[in-house]
Design a protein around this motif. Structure first.
Motif, PDB file in Angstrom:
ATOM      1  N   CYS A  20      15.279  46.490  12.454  1.00 34.98           N
ATOM      2  CA  CYS A  20      14.728  45.937  13.691  1.00 34.98           C
ATOM      3  C   CYS A  20      15.593  46.285  14.897  1.00 34.98           C
ATOM      4  O   CYS A  20      16.806  46.101  14.881  1.00 34.98           O
ATOM      5  CB  CYS A  20      14.599  44.421  13.588  1.00 34.98           C
ATOM      6  SG  CYS A  20      13.865  43.673  15.061  1.00 34.98           S
ATOM      7  N   LEU A  21      14.927  46.778  15.934  1.00 29.94           N
ATOM      8  CA  LEU A  21      15.555  47.015  17.221  1.00 29.94           C
ATOM      9  C   LEU A  21      14.825  46.215  18.287  1.00 29.94           C
ATOM     10  O   LEU A  21      13.591  46.249  18.352  1.00 29.94           O
ATOM     11  CB  LEU A  21      15.502  48.501  17.587  1.00 29.94           C
ATOM     12  CG  LEU A  21      16.539  49.436  16.957  1.00 29.94           C
ATOM     13  CD1 LEU A  21      16.254  50.867  17.392  1.00 29.94           C
ATOM     14  CD2 LEU A  21      17.962  49.038  17.351  1.00 29.94           C
ATOM     15  N   TYR A  22      15.576  45.509  19.125  1.00 29.56           N
ATOM     16  CA  TYR A  22      14.974  44.844  20.278  1.00 29.56           C
ATOM     17  C   TYR A  22      14.817  45.861  21.407  1.00 29.56           C
ATOM     18  O   TYR A  22      15.739  46.620  21.703  1.00 29.56           O
ATOM     19  CB  TYR A  22      15.832  43.679  20.741  1.00 29.56           C
ATOM     20  CG  TYR A  22      15.782  42.470  19.827  1.00 29.56           C
ATOM     21  CD1 TYR A  22      14.585  42.052  19.267  1.00 29.56           C
ATOM     22  CD2 TYR A  22      16.935  41.729  19.553  1.00 29.56           C
ATOM     23  CE1 TYR A  22      14.530  40.939  18.442  1.00 29.56           C
ATOM     24  CE2 TYR A  22      16.885  40.615  18.725  1.00 29.56           C
ATOM     25  CZ  TYR A  22      15.679  40.227  18.175  1.00 29.56           C
ATOM     26  OH  TYR A  22      15.625  39.127  17.360  1.00 29.56           O
ATOM     27  N   VAL A  23      13.644  45.871  22.022  1.00 29.64           N
ATOM     28  CA  VAL A  23      13.350  46.803  23.106  1.00 29.64           C
ATOM     29  C   VAL A  23      13.056  46.008  24.374  1.00 29.64           C
ATOM     30  O   VAL A  23      12.711  44.828  24.312  1.00 29.64           O
ATOM     31  CB  VAL A  23      12.156  47.713  22.743  1.00 29.64           C
ATOM     32  CG1 VAL A  23      12.514  48.623  21.585  1.00 29.64           C
ATOM     33  CG2 VAL A  23      10.921  46.887  22.390  1.00 29.64           C
ATOM     34  N   PRO A  24      13.184  46.630  25.560  1.00 29.48           N
ATOM     35  CA  PRO A  24      13.057  45.871  26.808  1.00 29.48           C
ATOM     36  C   PRO A  24      11.655  45.380  27.127  1.00 29.48           C
ATOM     37  O   PRO A  24      11.505  44.432  27.906  1.00 29.48           O
ATOM     38  CB  PRO A  24      13.554  46.859  27.877  1.00 29.48           C
ATOM     39  CG  PRO A  24      13.502  48.195  27.246  1.00 29.48           C
ATOM     40  CD  PRO A  24      13.659  47.996  25.780  1.00 29.48           C
ATOM     41  N   THR A  33       3.580  43.717  21.617  1.00 29.14           N
ATOM     42  CA  THR A  33       3.504  43.456  20.179  1.00 29.14           C
ATOM     43  C   THR A  33       4.591  44.254  19.477  1.00 29.14           C
ATOM     44  O   THR A  33       5.196  45.165  20.066  1.00 29.14           O
ATOM     45  CB  THR A  33       2.115  43.847  19.625  1.00 29.14           C
ATOM     46  OG1 THR A  33       2.020  43.460  18.249  1.00 29.14           O
ATOM     47  CG2 THR A  33       1.893  45.350  19.747  1.00 29.14           C
ATOM     48  N   ALA A  34       4.856  43.926  18.231  1.00 28.41           N
ATOM     49  CA  ALA A  34       5.848  44.666  17.452  1.00 28.41           C
ATOM     50  C   ALA A  34       5.272  46.027  17.061  1.00 28.41           C
ATOM     51  O   ALA A  34       4.097  46.135  16.717  1.00 28.41           O
ATOM     52  CB  ALA A  34       6.242  43.876  16.211  1.00 28.41           C
ATOM     53  N   HIS A  35       6.101  47.049  17.119  1.00 35.29           N
ATOM     54  CA  HIS A  35       5.675  48.407  16.767  1.00 35.29           C
ATOM     55  C   HIS A  35       6.435  48.850  15.524  1.00 35.29           C
ATOM     56  O   HIS A  35       7.667  48.880  15.507  1.00 35.29           O
ATOM     57  CB  HIS A  35       5.951  49.366  17.926  1.00 35.29           C
ATOM     58  CG  HIS A  35       5.595  50.781  17.625  1.00 35.29           C
ATOM     59  ND1 HIS A  35       4.292  51.193  17.441  1.00 35.29           N
ATOM     60  CD2 HIS A  35       6.363  51.884  17.452  1.00 35.29           C
ATOM     61  CE1 HIS A  35       4.264  52.479  17.185  1.00 35.29           C
ATOM     62  NE2 HIS A  35       5.509  52.928  17.177  1.00 35.29           N
ATOM     63  N   TRP A  36       5.684  49.212  14.479  1.00 34.44           N
ATOM     64  CA  TRP A  36       6.266  49.630  13.206  1.00 34.44           C
ATOM     65  C   TRP A  36       6.113  51.145  13.092  1.00 34.44           C
ATOM     66  O   TRP A  36       5.012  51.680  13.254  1.00 34.44           O
ATOM     67  CB  TRP A  36       5.580  48.936  12.042  1.00 34.44           C
ATOM     68  CG  TRP A  36       5.620  47.441  12.135  1.00 34.44           C
ATOM     69  CD1 TRP A  36       4.834  46.650  12.925  1.00 34.44           C
ATOM     70  CD2 TRP A  36       6.493  46.555  11.433  1.00 34.44           C
ATOM     71  NE1 TRP A  36       5.157  45.330  12.762  1.00 34.44           N
ATOM     72  CE2 TRP A  36       6.172  45.235  11.844  1.00 34.44           C
ATOM     73  CE3 TRP A  36       7.504  46.745  10.486  1.00 34.44           C
ATOM     74  CZ2 TRP A  36       6.834  44.113  11.341  1.00 34.44           C
ATOM     75  CZ3 TRP A  36       8.164  45.630   9.978  1.00 34.44           C
ATOM     76  CH2 TRP A  36       7.833  44.336  10.413  1.00 34.44           C
ATOM     77  N   ASP A  37       7.211  51.856  12.787  1.00 35.24           N
ATOM     78  CA  ASP A  37       7.120  53.311  12.704  1.00 35.24           C
ATOM     79  C   ASP A  37       8.231  53.867  11.815  1.00 35.24           C
ATOM     80  O   ASP A  37       9.179  53.166  11.460  1.00 35.24           O
ATOM     81  CB  ASP A  37       7.205  53.933  14.102  1.00 35.24           C
ATOM     82  CG  ASP A  37       8.581  53.740  14.737  1.00 35.24           C
ATOM     83  OD1 ASP A  37       9.496  54.536  14.442  1.00 35.24           O
ATOM     84  OD2 ASP A  37       8.748  52.783  15.522  1.00 35.24           O
ATOM     85  N   ARG A  45      10.150  47.781  16.218  1.00 39.77           N
ATOM     86  CA  ARG A  45      10.672  47.653  17.573  1.00 39.77           C
ATOM     87  C   ARG A  45       9.866  46.566  18.276  1.00 39.77           C
ATOM     88  O   ARG A  45       8.636  46.615  18.302  1.00 39.77           O
ATOM     89  CB  ARG A  45      10.561  48.989  18.320  1.00 39.77           C
ATOM     90  CG  ARG A  45      11.187  50.150  17.552  1.00 39.77           C
ATOM     91  CD  ARG A  45      10.836  51.497  18.180  1.00 39.77           C
ATOM     92  NE  ARG A  45      11.018  52.584  17.244  1.00 39.77           N
ATOM     93  CZ  ARG A  45      12.129  53.286  17.097  1.00 39.77           C
ATOM     94  NH1 ARG A  45      13.175  53.004  17.859  1.00 39.77           N
ATOM     95  NH2 ARG A  45      12.206  54.248  16.215  1.00 39.77           N
ATOM     96  N   VAL A  46      10.577  45.602  18.841  1.00 36.29           N
ATOM     97  CA  VAL A  46       9.887  44.448  19.414  1.00 36.29           C
ATOM     98  C   VAL A  46      10.690  43.891  20.580  1.00 36.29           C
ATOM     99  O   VAL A  46      11.931  43.958  20.594  1.00 36.29           O
ATOM    100  CB  VAL A  46       9.660  43.361  18.331  1.00 36.29           C
ATOM    101  CG1 VAL A  46      10.991  42.816  17.825  1.00 36.29           C
ATOM    102  CG2 VAL A  46       8.758  42.252  18.834  1.00 36.29           C
ATOM    103  N   GLN A  47       9.980  43.356  21.559  1.00 37.27           N
ATOM    104  CA  GLN A  47      10.639  42.697  22.677  1.00 37.27           C
ATOM    105  C   GLN A  47      11.238  41.380  22.190  1.00 37.27           C
ATOM    106  O   GLN A  47      10.592  40.607  21.495  1.00 37.27           O
ATOM    107  CB  GLN A  47       9.624  42.470  23.799  1.00 37.27           C
ATOM    108  CG  GLN A  47      10.229  42.314  25.171  1.00 37.27           C
ATOM    109  CD  GLN A  47      10.581  40.870  25.485  1.00 37.27           C
ATOM    110  OE1 GLN A  47      10.095  39.951  24.828  1.00 37.27           O
ATOM    111  NE2 GLN A  47      11.412  40.668  26.482  1.00 37.27           N
ATOM    112  N   ARG A  48      12.484  41.106  22.535  1.00 35.97           N
ATOM    113  CA  ARG A  48      13.236  39.987  21.953  1.00 35.97           C
ATOM    114  C   ARG A  48      12.555  38.647  22.195  1.00 35.97           C
ATOM    115  O   ARG A  48      12.403  37.847  21.257  1.00 35.97           O
ATOM    116  CB  ARG A  48      14.653  39.978  22.536  1.00 35.97           C
ATOM    117  CG  ARG A  48      15.562  38.877  21.984  1.00 35.97           C
ATOM    118  CD  ARG A  48      16.957  39.035  22.586  1.00 35.97           C
ATOM    119  NE  ARG A  48      17.887  38.038  22.080  1.00 35.97           N
ATOM    120  CZ  ARG A  48      18.080  36.846  22.630  1.00 35.97           C
ATOM    121  NH1 ARG A  48      17.365  36.484  23.702  1.00 35.97           N
ATOM    122  NH2 ARG A  48      18.968  36.004  22.121  1.00 35.97           N
ATOM    123  N   THR A  49      12.149  38.362  23.434  1.00 33.33           N
ATOM    124  CA  THR A  49      11.532  37.067  23.729  1.00 33.33           C
ATOM    125  C   THR A  49      10.223  36.903  22.971  1.00 33.33           C
ATOM    126  O   THR A  49       9.919  35.822  22.471  1.00 33.33           O
ATOM    127  CB  THR A  49      11.295  36.912  25.242  1.00 33.33           C
ATOM    128  OG1 THR A  49      12.550  37.010  25.921  1.00 33.33           O
ATOM    129  CG2 THR A  49      10.659  35.570  25.567  1.00 33.33           C
TER     130      THR A  49
END
Length: 269
Positions: free
Chosen positions: A137-141, A145-149, A158-162
């Motif tokens: 998991c990486l938090y992105v700015p 929605t969460a992106h799975w790749d 990759r998902v926005q933290r909040t």
């Protein structure tokens, strides 16, 4: 002597003046405003209480997820799905990633989401040993929605933290996540203390626009482990094993009528 407009301030606090409580606290009192829904409370966790209603030495959940927060120690939560809820099977801390391999086997984990920072090499090695189950998991700015790749041979989310933490908070507020009756005793009380640490606040961004974020003033590692477990629940997969009919004491194929959330746990010798 200053002469503050006490009547107007009281009306704002009571909600009878056309301004929000958040504005009143931030502008008039000069302190942060924290709404009742902005954090987990002990009352929330009390409403989440629930132990698995079957013997885990005989049966196990078909879908099991694991969330891992990486820091000076590895904070881990494991949850199993049964009858519409995700039950806490284990919350613990580990010092080595090899110990996580054992947890995956022990619980039959179907999806694990692990913090990709800061131990990137150790996390990638852990992924290589458990490619079918593990996602980094990486938090992105930004993002809705969460992106799975898959990138460079690594499976990411990759998902926005909040956004991710809002979903975690909702999982407890809605009682989708269950905690055992002894949840206050887990890890000497650290589990519950860290769950209660994050608070959702609104702060102005670089352009002065209000932006929601989560703050904490004490360790919150278990909270983030639960965030990763929450992400894992959205991508969990069921193993196609037989499960055990408790009433009739027989094995049933998952495509047969019966309970789809359990599998028979064959004894090992």
């Amino acid at each position: 002597m200053p002469n503050p407009p006490l009547l107007e301030m009281k009306m704002a606090m009571d909600g009878t003046l056309p301004t929000t409580k958040e504005t009143f606290y931030r502008q008039d009192l000069g302190v942060p405003w924290v709404s009742e829904d902005a954090r987990l409370t002990l009352d929330d966790l009390e409403r989440c209480r629930g132990d698995l209603p079957f013997d885990q030495s005989i049966l196990k959940c078909r879908e099991v997820v694991m969330g891992v927060d990486v820091g000076t120690r590895l904070h881990v939560v494991v949850r199993g799905f049964f009858a519409g809820r995700w039950y806490l099977l284990e919350a613990t801390t580990k010092s080595e990633f090899s110990e996580l391999d054992e947890l995956i086997k022990k619980h039959g984990v179907t999806r694990c989401v692990v913090d990709a920072q800061p131990e990137r090499r150790a996390v990638r090695d852990f992924f290589q040993r458990n490619m079918a189950e593990v996602r980094l998991c990486l938090y992105v700015p930004s993002g809705l929605t969460a992106h799975w790749d898959w990138t460079d041979g690594i499976a990411w989310v990759r998902v926005q933290r909040t956004l991710a933490m809002d979903d975690w908070l909702h999982s407890f507020k809605s009682q989708l996540f269950a905690v055992p009756d002894n949840y206050r005793e887990i890890c000497g009380g650290e589990y519950v203390r860290q769950l209660l640490a994050p608070v959702r606040v609104t702060e102005p961004d670089a352009f002065g626009q209000p932006v929601a974020t989560y703050k904490h003033t004490r360790p919150d590692d278990f909270a983030h482990a639960e965030v990763y477990a929450t992400l894992a629940t959205t991508q969990s997969s069921s193993s196609q094993l037989f499960y055990f009919d408790m009433q009739n004491h027989r094995l049933i194929h998952p495509n047969s009528p019966g309970h789809p959330d359990l599998v028979f746990k064959f004894p090992t010798h």
